[in-house]
Design a protein around this motif. Sequence first.
Motif, PDB file in Angstrom:
ATOM      1  N   GLU A   1      -4.188  63.133 -33.536  1.00 16.44           N
ATOM      2  CA  GLU A   1      -4.329  64.139 -32.488  1.00 16.44           C
ATOM      3  C   GLU A   1      -5.782  64.593 -32.381  1.00 16.44           C
ATOM      4  N   SER A   2      -6.295  64.583 -31.166  1.00 16.45           N
ATOM      5  CA  SER A   2      -7.644  65.098 -30.924  1.00 16.45           C
ATOM      6  C   SER A   2      -7.618  66.615 -31.078  1.00 16.45           C
ATOM      7  N   THR A   3      -8.708  67.185 -31.621  1.00 15.49           N
ATOM      8  CA  THR A   3      -8.747  68.636 -31.784  1.00 15.49           C
ATOM      9  C   THR A   3      -8.882  69.354 -30.444  1.00 15.49           C
ATOM     10  N   SER A   4      -9.313  68.653 -29.414  1.00 12.93           N
ATOM     11  CA  SER A   4      -9.449  69.297 -28.109  1.00 12.93           C
ATOM     12  C   SER A   4      -8.197  69.155 -27.246  1.00 12.93           C
ATOM     13  N   HIS A   5      -7.228  68.352 -27.694  1.00  9.66           N
ATOM     14  CA  HIS A   5      -5.974  68.147 -26.971  1.00  9.66           C
ATOM     15  C   HIS A   5      -4.799  68.224 -27.944  1.00  9.66           C
ATOM     16  N   LEU A   6      -3.641  68.517 -27.411  1.00 16.64           N
ATOM     17  CA  LEU A   6      -2.412  68.392 -28.183  1.00 16.64           C
ATOM     18  C   LEU A   6      -1.406  67.651 -27.327  1.00 16.64           C
ATOM     19  N   THR A   7      -0.465  67.002 -27.968  1.00 12.27           N
ATOM     20  CA  THR A   7       0.574  66.274 -27.257  1.00 12.27           C
ATOM     21  C   THR A   7       1.876  67.042 -27.428  1.00 12.27           C
ATOM     22  N   VAL A   8       2.497  67.354 -26.299  1.00  7.48           N
ATOM     23  CA  VAL A   8       3.731  68.143 -26.299  1.00  7.48           C
ATOM     24  C   VAL A   8       4.726  67.493 -25.338  1.00  7.48           C
ATOM     25  N   PRO A   9       6.012  67.790 -25.497  1.00  3.74           N
ATOM     26  CA  PRO A   9       6.984  67.282 -24.517  1.00  3.74           C
ATOM     27  C   PRO A   9       6.799  67.974 -23.173  1.00  3.74           C
ATOM     28  N   LEU A  10       7.130  67.263 -22.130  1.00  2.00           N
ATOM     29  CA  LEU A  10       6.986  67.753 -20.761  1.00  2.00           C
ATOM     30  C   LEU A  10       7.651  69.106 -20.548  1.00  2.00           C
ATOM     31  N   TYR A  11       8.752  69.383 -21.231  1.00  2.00           N
ATOM     32  CA  TYR A  11       9.437  70.655 -21.000  1.00  2.00           C
ATOM     33  C   TYR A  11       8.579  71.864 -21.349  1.00  2.00           C
ATOM     34  N   ARG A  12       7.505  71.670 -22.095  1.00  2.00           N
ATOM     35  CA  ARG A  12       6.587  72.778 -22.391  1.00  2.00           C
ATOM     36  C   ARG A  12       5.725  73.111 -21.170  1.00  2.00           C
ATOM     37  N   LEU A  13       5.591  72.156 -20.218  1.00  2.00           N
ATOM     38  CA  LEU A  13       4.781  72.354 -19.015  1.00  2.00           C
ATOM     39  C   LEU A  13       5.615  72.598 -17.774  1.00  2.00           C
ATOM     40  N   ALA A  14       6.888  72.186 -17.803  1.00  2.00           N
ATOM     41  CA  ALA A  14       7.692  72.196 -16.579  1.00  2.00           C
ATOM     42  C   ALA A  14       9.178  72.269 -16.901  1.00  2.00           C
ATOM     43  N   HIS A  15       9.941  72.599 -15.895  1.00  2.00           N
ATOM     44  CA  HIS A  15      11.395  72.527 -16.001  1.00  2.00           C
ATOM     45  C   HIS A  15      11.893  71.532 -14.966  1.00  2.00           C
ATOM     46  N   GLY A  16      13.181  71.211 -15.015  1.00  2.00           N
ATOM     47  CA  GLY A  16      13.697  70.184 -14.126  1.00  2.00           C
ATOM     48  C   GLY A  16      15.003  70.567 -13.467  1.00  2.00           C
ATOM     49  N   ARG A  17      15.292  69.871 -12.389  1.00  2.00           N
ATOM     50  CA  ARG A  17      16.562  69.968 -11.668  1.00  2.00           C
ATOM     51  C   ARG A  17      17.002  68.543 -11.369  1.00  2.00           C
ATOM     52  N   THR A  18      18.300  68.322 -11.315  1.00  2.00           N
ATOM     53  CA  THR A  18      18.788  66.967 -11.095  1.00  2.00           C
ATOM     54  C   THR A  18      19.883  66.926 -10.041  1.00  2.00           C
ATOM     55  N   GLY A  19      20.085  65.727  -9.559  1.00  2.00           N
ATOM     56  CA  GLY A  19      21.188  65.447  -8.656  1.00  2.00           C
ATOM     57  C   GLY A  19      21.420  63.948  -8.664  1.00  2.00           C
ATOM     58  N   ASP A  20      22.573  63.528  -8.205  1.00  2.06           N
ATOM     59  CA  ASP A  20      22.814  62.095  -8.139  1.00  2.06           C
ATOM     60  C   ASP A  20      23.704  61.773  -6.953  1.00  2.06           C
ATOM     61  N   LYS A  21      23.555  60.548  -6.504  1.00  3.83           N
ATOM     62  CA  LYS A  21      24.374  60.027  -5.402  1.00  3.83           C
ATOM     63  C   LYS A  21      24.493  58.537  -5.629  1.00  3.83           C
ATOM     64  N   GLY A  22      25.698  58.069  -5.805  1.00  8.41           N
ATOM     65  CA  GLY A  22      25.894  56.650  -6.080  1.00  8.41           C
ATOM     66  C   GLY A  22      25.209  56.266  -7.379  1.00  8.41           C
ATOM     67  N   ASP A  23      24.371  55.239  -7.324  1.00  8.10           N
ATOM     68  CA  ASP A  23      23.657  54.754  -8.508  1.00  8.10           C
ATOM     69  C   ASP A  23      22.211  55.252  -8.530  1.00  8.10           C
ATOM     70  N   ARG A  24      21.935  56.345  -7.841  1.00  7.79           N
ATOM     71  CA  ARG A  24      20.581  56.897  -7.710  1.00  7.79           C
ATOM     72  C   ARG A  24      20.566  58.311  -8.298  1.00  7.79           C
ATOM     73  N   SER A  25      19.544  58.573  -9.113  1.00  4.04           N
ATOM     74  CA  SER A  25      19.354  59.901  -9.679  1.00  4.04           C
ATOM     75  C   SER A  25      18.077  60.503  -9.116  1.00  4.04           C
ATOM     76  N   ASN A  26      18.121  61.777  -8.779  1.00  3.27           N
ATOM     77  CA  ASN A  26      16.955  62.546  -8.355  1.00  3.27           C
ATOM     78  C   ASN A  26      16.658  63.553  -9.451  1.00  3.27           C
ATOM     79  N   ILE A  27      15.417  63.548  -9.920  1.00  7.10           N
ATOM     80  CA  ILE A  27      15.012  64.506 -10.941  1.00  7.10           C
ATOM     81  C   ILE A  27      13.740  65.193 -10.463  1.00  7.10           C
ATOM     82  N   SER A  28      13.821  66.492 -10.302  1.00 12.92           N
ATOM     83  CA  SER A  28      12.650  67.271  -9.913  1.00 12.92           C
ATOM     84  C   SER A  28      12.005  67.853 -11.156  1.00 12.92           C
ATOM     85  N   VAL A  29      10.676  67.903 -11.138  1.00 16.92           N
ATOM     86  CA  VAL A  29       9.881  68.486 -12.212  1.00 16.92           C
ATOM     87  C   VAL A  29       9.047  69.587 -11.576  1.00 16.92           C
ATOM     88  N   ILE A  30       9.187  70.821 -12.092  1.00 15.21           N
ATOM     89  CA  ILE A  30       8.523  71.968 -11.505  1.00 15.21           C
ATOM     90  C   ILE A  30       7.656  72.630 -12.575  1.00 15.21           C
TER      91      ILE A  30
END
Length: 121
Positions: free
Chosen positions: A2-31
């Motif tokens: 890990e660089s001292t000027s950066h850290l690596t974190v999971p996306l959920y620390r920066l954003a939340h999500g919403r989902t939906g699906d139709k048939g074989d397609r998934s929609n995932i929003s990242v906010i």
Amino acid sequence: MESTSHLTVPLYRLAHGRTGDKGDRSNISVIAWHPELWELLVQQVTEDAVARQFAARRPRRVTRYLLPQLQAMNFVLDGVLDGGVNDALNLDSHGKALSYLLLDLPVRVPQSLAPLLAGPP
């Protein structure tokens, strides 16, 4: 390492999500939790990064739509729902479960933005 000027974190620390699906397609929003995190999301949460994160589900296509005024993006993943909710034997793979997989994507964050991250350090 890990660089001292950066850290690596999971996306959920920066954003939340919403989902939906139709048939074989998934929609995932990242906010983004904060507007200041938006550019990091645009740079790192790309179609290629999402396709790699979902490699085990073998998406046929991943398409990203940016909504900058909302500091949000929507991903459309084709072919990730085992044929669709009605055809799938594994219903746990739908909806929120897929958003959780995306929200676990590693993101590199400059230390200067660390105070904006949600959740524990």
